[in-house]
Scaffold this motif. Structure first.
Motif, PDB file in Angstrom:
ATOM      1  N   ARG A 201      43.261  39.614  40.075  1.00  0.00           N
ATOM      2  CA  ARG A 201      44.001  40.368  41.091  1.00  0.00           C
ATOM      3  C   ARG A 201      44.559  39.326  42.046  1.00  0.00           C
ATOM      4  NH1 ARG A 201      41.992  43.934  44.660  1.00  0.00           N
ATOM      5  NH2 ARG A 201      43.909  45.102  44.568  1.00  0.00           N
ATOM      6  N   ARG A 202      45.893  39.358  42.216  1.00  0.00           N
ATOM      7  CA  ARG A 202      46.540  38.317  43.008  1.00  0.00           C
ATOM      8  C   ARG A 202      47.590  38.950  43.902  1.00  0.00           C
ATOM      9  NH1 ARG A 202      49.563  33.943  39.439  1.00  0.00           N
ATOM     10  NH2 ARG A 202      50.937  35.707  39.136  1.00  0.00           N
ATOM     11  N   ARG A 203      47.641  38.513  45.159  1.00  0.00           N
ATOM     12  CA  ARG A 203      48.685  38.988  46.078  1.00  0.00           C
ATOM     13  C   ARG A 203      50.040  38.464  45.617  1.00  0.00           C
ATOM     14  NH1 ARG A 203      47.054  41.551  50.578  1.00  0.00           N
ATOM     15  NH2 ARG A 203      44.908  41.199  51.233  1.00  0.00           N
ATOM     16  N   THR A 204      51.054  39.278  45.791  1.00  0.00           N
ATOM     17  CA  THR A 204      52.400  38.841  45.430  1.00  0.00           C
ATOM     18  C   THR A 204      52.915  37.801  46.421  1.00  0.00           C
ATOM     19  OG1 THR A 204      53.315  40.775  46.567  1.00  0.00           O
ATOM     20  CG2 THR A 204      52.984  40.952  44.179  1.00  0.00           C
ATOM     21  N   ASP A 205      52.370  37.763  47.635  1.00  0.00           N
ATOM     22  CA  ASP A 205      52.664  36.720  48.619  1.00  0.00           C
ATOM     23  C   ASP A 205      51.327  36.260  49.191  1.00  0.00           C
ATOM     24  OD1 ASP A 205      53.175  35.230  50.958  1.00  0.00           O
ATOM     25  OD2 ASP A 205      55.002  36.356  51.395  1.00  0.00           O
ATOM     26  N   PHE A 206      50.926  35.032  48.876  1.00  0.00           N
ATOM     27  CA  PHE A 206      49.607  34.528  49.242  1.00  0.00           C
ATOM     28  C   PHE A 206      49.339  34.498  50.746  1.00  0.00           C
ATOM     29  CE2 PHE A 206      48.369  31.742  45.327  1.00  0.00           C
ATOM     30  CZ  PHE A 206      48.353  32.871  44.541  1.00  0.00           C
ATOM     31  N   LEU A 207      50.387  34.509  51.565  1.00  0.00           N
ATOM     32  CA  LEU A 207      50.199  34.394  53.017  1.00  0.00           C
ATOM     33  C   LEU A 207      50.437  35.700  53.769  1.00  0.00           C
ATOM     34  CD1 LEU A 207      51.905  30.917  53.601  1.00  0.00           C
ATOM     35  CD2 LEU A 207      49.467  31.421  53.367  1.00  0.00           C
ATOM     36  N   ASP A 208      50.795  36.770  53.064  1.00  0.00           N
ATOM     37  CA  ASP A 208      51.128  38.049  53.700  1.00  0.00           C
ATOM     38  C   ASP A 208      50.033  39.078  53.423  1.00  0.00           C
ATOM     39  OD1 ASP A 208      52.146  40.428  54.644  1.00  0.00           O
ATOM     40  OD2 ASP A 208      53.961  40.381  53.409  1.00  0.00           O
ATOM     41  N   PRO A 209      49.267  39.461  54.466  1.00  0.00           N
ATOM     42  CA  PRO A 209      48.184  40.426  54.255  1.00  0.00           C
ATOM     43  C   PRO A 209      48.682  41.818  53.859  1.00  0.00           C
ATOM     44  CG  PRO A 209      48.448  39.955  56.597  1.00  0.00           C
ATOM     45  CD  PRO A 209      49.362  39.021  55.844  1.00  0.00           C
ATOM     46  N   GLU A 210      49.967  42.074  54.023  1.00  0.00           N
ATOM     47  CA  GLU A 210      50.538  43.371  53.655  1.00  0.00           C
ATOM     48  C   GLU A 210      51.146  43.363  52.251  1.00  0.00           C
ATOM     49  OE1 GLU A 210      50.064  45.943  55.702  1.00  0.00           O
ATOM     50  OE2 GLU A 210      49.019  44.504  56.994  1.00  0.00           O
ATOM     51  N   SER A 211      51.134  42.222  51.594  1.00  0.00           N
ATOM     52  CA  SER A 211      51.768  42.146  50.274  1.00  0.00           C
ATOM     53  C   SER A 211      50.959  42.928  49.247  1.00  0.00           C
ATOM     54  CB  SER A 211      51.947  40.691  49.835  1.00  0.00           C
ATOM     55  OG  SER A 211      50.703  40.079  49.595  1.00  0.00           O
ATOM     56  N   ASP A 212      51.648  43.323  48.184  1.00  0.00           N
ATOM     57  CA  ASP A 212      51.016  44.070  47.107  1.00  0.00           C
ATOM     58  C   ASP A 212      50.114  43.161  46.288  1.00  0.00           C
ATOM     59  OD1 ASP A 212      52.347  46.431  47.756  1.00  0.00           O
ATOM     60  OD2 ASP A 212      54.049  45.958  46.457  1.00  0.00           O
ATOM     61  N   TRP A 213      49.232  43.798  45.521  1.00  0.00           N
ATOM     62  CA  TRP A 213      48.380  43.105  44.572  1.00  0.00           C
ATOM     63  C   TRP A 213      48.925  43.352  43.181  1.00  0.00           C
ATOM     64  CZ3 TRP A 213      44.224  40.017  45.748  1.00  0.00           C
ATOM     65  CH2 TRP A 213      43.726  40.083  47.046  1.00  0.00           C
ATOM     66  N   GLU A 214      48.894  42.327  42.344  1.00  0.00           N
ATOM     67  CA  GLU A 214      49.203  42.489  40.930  1.00  0.00           C
ATOM     68  C   GLU A 214      47.926  42.199  40.154  1.00  0.00           C
ATOM     69  OE1 GLU A 214      52.049  39.646  39.398  1.00  0.00           O
ATOM     70  OE2 GLU A 214      51.260  38.048  40.652  1.00  0.00           O
ATOM     71  N   GLU A 215      47.770  42.888  39.030  1.00  0.00           N
ATOM     72  CA  GLU A 215      46.576  42.699  38.216  1.00  0.00           C
ATOM     73  C   GLU A 215      47.001  42.313  36.810  1.00  0.00           C
ATOM     74  OE1 GLU A 215      43.038  45.579  36.785  1.00  0.00           O
ATOM     75  OE2 GLU A 215      43.261  45.408  38.971  1.00  0.00           O
ATOM     76  N   PHE A 216      46.278  41.365  36.208  1.00  0.00           N
ATOM     77  CA  PHE A 216      46.596  40.929  34.856  1.00  0.00           C
ATOM     78  C   PHE A 216      45.364  40.337  34.192  1.00  0.00           C
ATOM     79  CE2 PHE A 216      47.875  37.780  37.990  1.00  0.00           C
ATOM     80  CZ  PHE A 216      47.316  36.601  37.542  1.00  0.00           C
ATOM     81  N   PRO A 217      45.275  40.477  32.866  1.00  0.00           N
ATOM     82  CA  PRO A 217      44.110  39.971  32.132  1.00  0.00           C
ATOM     83  C   PRO A 217      44.286  38.504  31.745  1.00  0.00           C
ATOM     84  CG  PRO A 217      45.542  41.137  30.631  1.00  0.00           C
ATOM     85  CD  PRO A 217      46.175  41.258  32.001  1.00  0.00           C
ATOM     86  N   ALA A 218      43.172  37.901  31.406  1.00  0.00           N
ATOM     87  CA  ALA A 218      43.172  36.521  30.913  1.00  0.00           C
ATOM     88  C   ALA A 218      41.898  36.306  30.110  1.00  0.00           C
ATOM     89  CB  ALA A 218      43.241  35.534  32.078  1.00  0.00           C
ATOM     90  N   VAL A 219      41.864  35.173  29.425  1.00  0.00           N
ATOM     91  CA  VAL A 219      40.683  34.738  28.696  1.00  0.00           C
ATOM     92  C   VAL A 219      40.395  33.311  29.150  1.00  0.00           C
ATOM     93  CG1 VAL A 219      39.722  34.229  26.422  1.00  0.00           C
ATOM     94  CG2 VAL A 219      41.234  36.199  26.721  1.00  0.00           C
ATOM     95  N   SER A 220      39.124  33.026  29.384  1.00  0.00           N
ATOM     96  CA  SER A 220      38.737  31.706  29.871  1.00  0.00           C
ATOM     97  C   SER A 220      37.623  31.136  28.991  1.00  0.00           C
ATOM     98  CB  SER A 220      38.240  31.817  31.315  1.00  0.00           C
ATOM     99  OG  SER A 220      37.826  30.566  31.810  1.00  0.00           O
ATOM    100  N   ARG A 221      37.633  29.816  28.867  1.00  0.00           N
ATOM    101  CA  ARG A 221      36.591  29.107  28.117  1.00  0.00           C
ATOM    102  C   ARG A 221      36.204  27.865  28.906  1.00  0.00           C
ATOM    103  NH1 ARG A 221      37.482  25.042  24.262  1.00  0.00           N
ATOM    104  NH2 ARG A 221      35.560  24.492  23.218  1.00  0.00           N
ATOM    105  N   CYS A 222      34.896  27.659  29.087  1.00  0.00           N
ATOM    106  CA  CYS A 222      34.395  26.516  29.855  1.00  0.00           C
ATOM    107  C   CYS A 222      33.417  25.720  29.011  1.00  0.00           C
ATOM    108  CB  CYS A 222      33.691  27.023  31.123  1.00  0.00           C
ATOM    109  SG  CYS A 222      33.009  25.700  32.162  1.00  0.00           S
ATOM    110  N   TRP A 223      33.485  24.399  29.135  1.00  0.00           N
ATOM    111  CA  TRP A 223      32.539  23.545  28.422  1.00  0.00           C
ATOM    112  C   TRP A 223      32.106  22.395  29.317  1.00  0.00           C
ATOM    113  CZ3 TRP A 223      37.644  24.163  27.411  1.00  0.00           C
ATOM    114  CH2 TRP A 223      38.470  23.046  27.451  1.00  0.00           C
ATOM    115  N   ASN A 224      30.937  21.874  28.977  1.00  0.00           N
ATOM    116  CA  ASN A 224      30.227  20.855  29.724  1.00  0.00           C
ATOM    117  C   ASN A 224      30.686  19.457  29.323  1.00  0.00           C
ATOM    118  OD1 ASN A 224      28.179  20.026  31.462  1.00  0.00           O
ATOM    119  ND2 ASN A 224      26.667  19.963  29.833  1.00  0.00           N
ATOM    120  N   LEU A 225      30.683  18.534  30.282  1.00  0.00           N
ATOM    121  CA  LEU A 225      30.956  17.116  30.045  1.00  0.00           C
ATOM    122  C   LEU A 225      29.974  16.275  30.856  1.00  0.00           C
ATOM    123  CD1 LEU A 225      34.813  17.350  30.580  1.00  0.00           C
ATOM    124  CD2 LEU A 225      33.695  17.010  28.383  1.00  0.00           C
TER     125      LEU A 225
END
Length: 163
Positions: free
Chosen positions: A26-50
């Motif tokens: 969930r991400r604001r359409t304008d990162f600095l505007d508290p009145e901006s809309d939110w957009e929602e989108f899916p993703a896939v993540s993979r993490c590994w150790n080093l």
């Protein structure tokens, strides 16, 4: 606080994140505007150790948005803090790191300086809600010296089931 035992425990801070995750962004359409809309989108993540736990990488794939991102996390043995370093295929640039650690409550807070739309911002990443199957990440910006924060991006992680 510096000793091998403390560092050994800190090197396990991101062990929860190793593996494959489904992500709801969930991400604001304008990162600095508290009145901006939110957009929602899916993703896939993979993490590994080093480096035996002193580093890890995660790659997030956001096919609906047409980009990928990665975070390189490095544990500094001297300062006993993590640096979280973000890059995206949209720019190919490495953003300034945020630095911090996990507290005794299991919440991780990481702070740094950056710019957004030409304005200096203080950046805060927070990791919380950590379990074997879930985690939450959020990003907030402050433009007033950390007096107020505007959360502008959240990610809810759910561990992918093995197939």
């Amino acid at each position: 606080m510096s000793n091998a035992r403390d560092n050994a425990a800190a090197l396990r801070d991101f062990d929860f994140f190793h593996g494959d995750w489904d992500v709801v962004n969930r991400r604001r359409t304008d990162f600095l505007d508290p009145e901006s809309d939110w957009e929602e989108f899916p993703a896939v993540s993979r993490c590994w150790n080093l480096f035996g736990g002193a580093a890890n990488i995660d790659e997030i794939d956001v096919p609906s948005q047409g980009w990928k991102g990665l975070t390189l996390r490095l544990f500094d043995l001297e300062t006993e803090r993590w640096s979280l370093n973000w890059s995206s295929s949209r720019s190919g640039k490495l953003f300034p790191p945020v630095l911090g650690r996990f507290g005794p409550d299991g919440r991780g807070e990481f702070n740094g300086d950056d710019t957004h739309d030409g304005k200096d911002v203080r950046v805060r990443f927070v990791w919380s809600g950590i379990s074997e199957t879930t985690a939450r990440w959020e990003q907030a910006f402050s433009v007033d010296g950390e007096n107020t924060w505007l959360t502008n991006w959240t990610m809810e992680f759910t561990r992918r089931k093995a197939v």
